[in-house]
Design an enzyme around this catalytic site. Sequence first.
Site, PDB file in Angstrom:
ATOM      1  N   GLU A  95       0.814  -1.216   0.000  1.00 43.77           N
ATOM      2  CA  GLU A  95       0.000   0.000   0.000  1.00 43.77           C
ATOM      3  C   GLU A  95       0.845   1.262   0.000  1.00 43.77           C
ATOM      4  O   GLU A  95       1.948   1.277   0.540  1.00 43.77           O
ATOM      5  CB  GLU A  95      -0.853   0.041   1.274  1.00 43.77           C
ATOM      6  CG  GLU A  95      -1.876  -1.048   1.339  1.00 43.77           C
ATOM      7  CD  GLU A  95      -2.640  -1.053   2.650  1.00 43.77           C
ATOM      8  OE1 GLU A  95      -2.709  -0.001   3.326  1.00 43.77           O
ATOM      9  OE2 GLU A  95      -3.160  -2.119   2.992  1.00 43.77           O
ATOM     10  N   CYS A 108       3.430   8.367   1.068  1.00 38.71           N
ATOM     11  CA  CYS A 108       3.907   7.429   2.085  1.00 38.71           C
ATOM     12  C   CYS A 108       4.015   6.077   1.402  1.00 38.71           C
ATOM     13  O   CYS A 108       3.020   5.538   0.923  1.00 38.71           O
ATOM     14  CB  CYS A 108       2.876   7.395   3.221  1.00 38.71           C
ATOM     15  SG  CYS A 108       3.202   6.132   4.440  1.00 38.71           S
ATOM     16  N   CYS A 115       5.689  -7.283   7.551  1.00 38.07           N
ATOM     17  CA  CYS A 115       6.670  -6.751   8.490  1.00 38.07           C
ATOM     18  C   CYS A 115       6.958  -7.819   9.542  1.00 38.07           C
ATOM     19  O   CYS A 115       6.095  -8.610   9.885  1.00 38.07           O
ATOM     20  CB  CYS A 115       6.089  -5.502   9.168  1.00 38.07           C
ATOM     21  SG  CYS A 115       7.293  -4.618  10.190  1.00 38.07           S
ATOM     22  N   CYS A 119       4.396  -5.085  16.045  1.00 39.07           N
ATOM     23  CA  CYS A 119       3.878  -4.140  17.046  1.00 39.07           C
ATOM     24  C   CYS A 119       2.393  -4.451  17.253  1.00 39.07           C
ATOM     25  O   CYS A 119       1.670  -4.697  16.291  1.00 39.07           O
ATOM     26  CB  CYS A 119       4.061  -2.702  16.566  1.00 39.07           C
ATOM     27  SG  CYS A 119       5.785  -2.281  16.247  1.00 39.07           S
ATOM     28  N   CYS A 122      -0.388  -2.460  15.269  1.00 41.69           N
ATOM     29  CA  CYS A 122      -0.203  -2.221  13.837  1.00 41.69           C
ATOM     30  C   CYS A 122      -0.834  -3.311  12.977  1.00 41.69           C
ATOM     31  O   CYS A 122      -0.661  -4.500  13.231  1.00 41.69           O
ATOM     32  CB  CYS A 122       1.297  -2.124  13.537  1.00 41.69           C
ATOM     33  SG  CYS A 122       1.654  -1.899  11.792  1.00 41.69           S
ATOM     34  N   GLY A 162       6.044  -2.217   6.463  1.00 42.05           N
ATOM     35  CA  GLY A 162       7.423  -2.688   6.584  1.00 42.05           C
ATOM     36  C   GLY A 162       8.293  -1.815   7.446  1.00 42.05           C
ATOM     37  O   GLY A 162       7.930  -0.693   7.802  1.00 42.05           O
ATOM     38  N   GLU A 163       9.462  -2.346   7.789  1.00 43.34           N
ATOM     39  CA  GLU A 163      10.437  -1.621   8.601  1.00 43.34           C
ATOM     40  C   GLU A 163      11.621  -1.284   7.680  1.00 43.34           C
ATOM     41  O   GLU A 163      12.393  -2.176   7.309  1.00 43.34           O
ATOM     42  CB  GLU A 163      10.858  -2.510   9.786  1.00 43.34           C
ATOM     43  CG  GLU A 163      12.069  -2.054  10.547  1.00 43.34           C
ATOM     44  CD  GLU A 163      12.045  -0.586  10.972  1.00 43.34           C
ATOM     45  OE1 GLU A 163      11.022  -0.108  11.493  1.00 43.34           O
ATOM     46  OE2 GLU A 163      13.060   0.102  10.742  1.00 43.34           O
ATOM     47  N   SER A 194      10.939   6.356   8.711  1.00 43.23           N
ATOM     48  CA  SER A 194      10.404   6.041  10.027  1.00 43.23           C
ATOM     49  C   SER A 194      10.840   4.642  10.464  1.00 43.23           C
ATOM     50  O   SER A 194      10.734   3.694   9.695  1.00 43.23           O
ATOM     51  CB  SER A 194       8.875   6.114   9.967  1.00 43.23           C
ATOM     52  OG  SER A 194       8.315   5.838  11.214  1.00 43.23           O
ATOM     53  N   SER A 217       9.576   5.668  15.970  1.00 42.31           N
ATOM     54  CA  SER A 217       8.290   5.305  16.560  1.00 42.31           C
ATOM     55  C   SER A 217       8.532   4.895  18.002  1.00 42.31           C
ATOM     56  O   SER A 217       8.973   3.782  18.276  1.00 42.31           O
ATOM     57  CB  SER A 217       7.669   4.143  15.779  1.00 42.31           C
ATOM     58  OG  SER A 217       7.506   4.528  14.441  1.00 42.31           O
ATOM     59  N   LEU A 218       8.253   5.815  18.900  1.00 42.96           N
ATOM     60  CA  LEU A 218       8.578   5.572  20.302  1.00 42.96           C
ATOM     61  C   LEU A 218       7.374   4.971  21.030  1.00 42.96           C
ATOM     62  O   LEU A 218       7.457   3.899  21.604  1.00 42.96           O
ATOM     63  CB  LEU A 218       9.015   6.901  20.938  1.00 42.96           C
ATOM     64  CG  LEU A 218       9.903   6.817  22.155  1.00 42.96           C
ATOM     65  CD1 LEU A 218      11.146   5.991  21.889  1.00 42.96           C
ATOM     66  CD2 LEU A 218      10.311   8.221  22.615  1.00 42.96           C
ATOM     67  N   HIS A 219       6.286   5.690  21.022  1.00 42.23           N
ATOM     68  CA  HIS A 219       4.993   5.193  21.511  1.00 42.23           C
ATOM     69  C   HIS A 219       4.945   4.816  22.987  1.00 42.23           C
ATOM     70  O   HIS A 219       3.979   4.168  23.417  1.00 42.23           O
ATOM     71  CB  HIS A 219       4.511   3.989  20.696  1.00 42.23           C
ATOM     72  CG  HIS A 219       4.424   4.235  19.214  1.00 42.23           C
ATOM     73  ND1 HIS A 219       4.069   5.442  18.675  1.00 42.23           N
ATOM     74  CD2 HIS A 219       4.650   3.416  18.158  1.00 42.23           C
ATOM     75  CE1 HIS A 219       4.082   5.353  17.350  1.00 42.23           C
ATOM     76  NE2 HIS A 219       4.439   4.149  17.016  1.00 42.23           N
ATOM     77  N   ASN A 293      -5.000   4.489  15.705  1.00 42.58           N
ATOM     78  CA  ASN A 293      -6.074   3.978  14.857  1.00 42.58           C
ATOM     79  C   ASN A 293      -6.439   2.600  15.359  1.00 42.58           C
ATOM     80  O   ASN A 293      -5.550   1.776  15.554  1.00 42.58           O
ATOM     81  CB  ASN A 293      -5.570   3.804  13.424  1.00 42.58           C
ATOM     82  CG  ASN A 293      -5.682   5.077  12.639  1.00 42.58           C
ATOM     83  OD1 ASN A 293      -6.771   5.604  12.458  1.00 42.58           O
ATOM     84  ND2 ASN A 293      -4.545   5.577  12.184  1.00 42.58           N
ATOM     85  N   CYS A 336      -1.546   2.442   6.912  1.00 47.31           N
ATOM     86  CA  CYS A 336      -1.115   1.329   6.076  1.00 47.31           C
ATOM     87  C   CYS A 336      -1.353  -0.031   6.707  1.00 47.31           C
ATOM     88  O   CYS A 336      -1.275  -0.195   7.902  1.00 47.31           O
ATOM     89  CB  CYS A 336       0.346   1.506   5.702  1.00 47.31           C
ATOM     90  SG  CYS A 336       0.473   2.585   4.301  1.00 47.31           S
TER      91      CYS A 336
END
Length: 353
Positions: A95, A108, A115, A119, A122, A162-163, A194, A217-219, A293, A336
């Site tokens: 995507e 993006c 991935c 997470c 995600c 993906g990473e 990212s 991406s800390l979160h 989300n 995504c």
Amino acid sequence: MQRIDIKSKTLDELQDMMRQMEFPGYRAKQIYHWLHDPRGGVRTFEEMTDLPKEMRMILAQNTEIRGAQIRLKQVSKLDGTVKYLFRLNDGEHVESVLMKYRHGDSICISTQVGCKMNCSFCATGKSGFSRDLLPSEMLSQIQEAARDAGERISHIVLMGMGEPLDNYENVLRFLELVSSEEGMNIGMRHISLSTCGLVDKIYELADKKLQLTLSVSLHAPNDQIRSSTMPVNRKWGMEALLKACRYYSCQTGRRISFEYAMIKDVNDMDWCAEVLAKRLNGILAHVNLIPVNSVTGAEYQKSGIPRQKRFISILNSHGFPATVRRTLGSDIEASCGQLKRRYEKEGGVEDES
Ligand code: SAH
């Protein structure tokens, strides 16, 4: 025999290739221009009309143009954001999201099919990992979106499926190609990458001293919360990650953008903002809050607006710039991983919108 992925070659490599195939060197530039046209790029060698027919035939026999074909497209009625589901040459899907801003179009893109990072919040991780994307396939997402929109794309974020740092070599090659003057010529300052925090690769990237923006991406404010939502944190804890971020910022002089998906009652309490501010102390940072989300299969809820405001004001009071990311395309599942999951579940139903 595996054909050569010609769109992933640099201009220098194409020149070597011409020599080996006994074609004149100037052909390399012609081919490169056809392949890297920011308005779309050719999909077949037949379209390279200034090359002799025989040469096109030989190229087609030995090399291939890896592309991305639009399979599904959704346009947001709220803000014109466009979400694409692309089919790759081997039938895999990824995507991309095209966003329109006052400063230009930003896309993006995905860097892997699936991935490995898993997470918990995600959607992409839920469908597992299939393979790395080739540089040509990253470029093609941009070109096909530009062709479809009839507009030039000026900004790129590597924040799709993906990473990126788990596909390090291909991503670096992509960055070289996309920023090349003879190619799409998109400057590093218009590119963000990212990562969920692959510390070893952050050091490697820092030493390249590229002028791109690193988003981390800390979160979470601490290891306990971070490890419970992001398995990568069990390998590299926050201290190691933040140390790498400091190094990155010193090496490149660039501000780091920390992504923080706010999840109700998980990481959005006042004390989380306080601890976060303390831990970021001394880092040239910007905090980007994203109301999480909800993804099917995970029980997370968004933090309310008063909570977001409060979180921002605490970070600000410690001197950190913080913003809530503008939500674009909220009516089209623009985060995504979501569109692909639905597509697969419904057996590949076409969407006309
Ligand atoms: N692997 C990279 C890039 C892809 S994810 C990374 O982890 O940064 C892009 C961004 O979306 C990351 O910040 C990721 O944590 C975030 N994200 C993933 N799922 C989300 C969700 N359900 N709500 C909000 N943000 C999410």
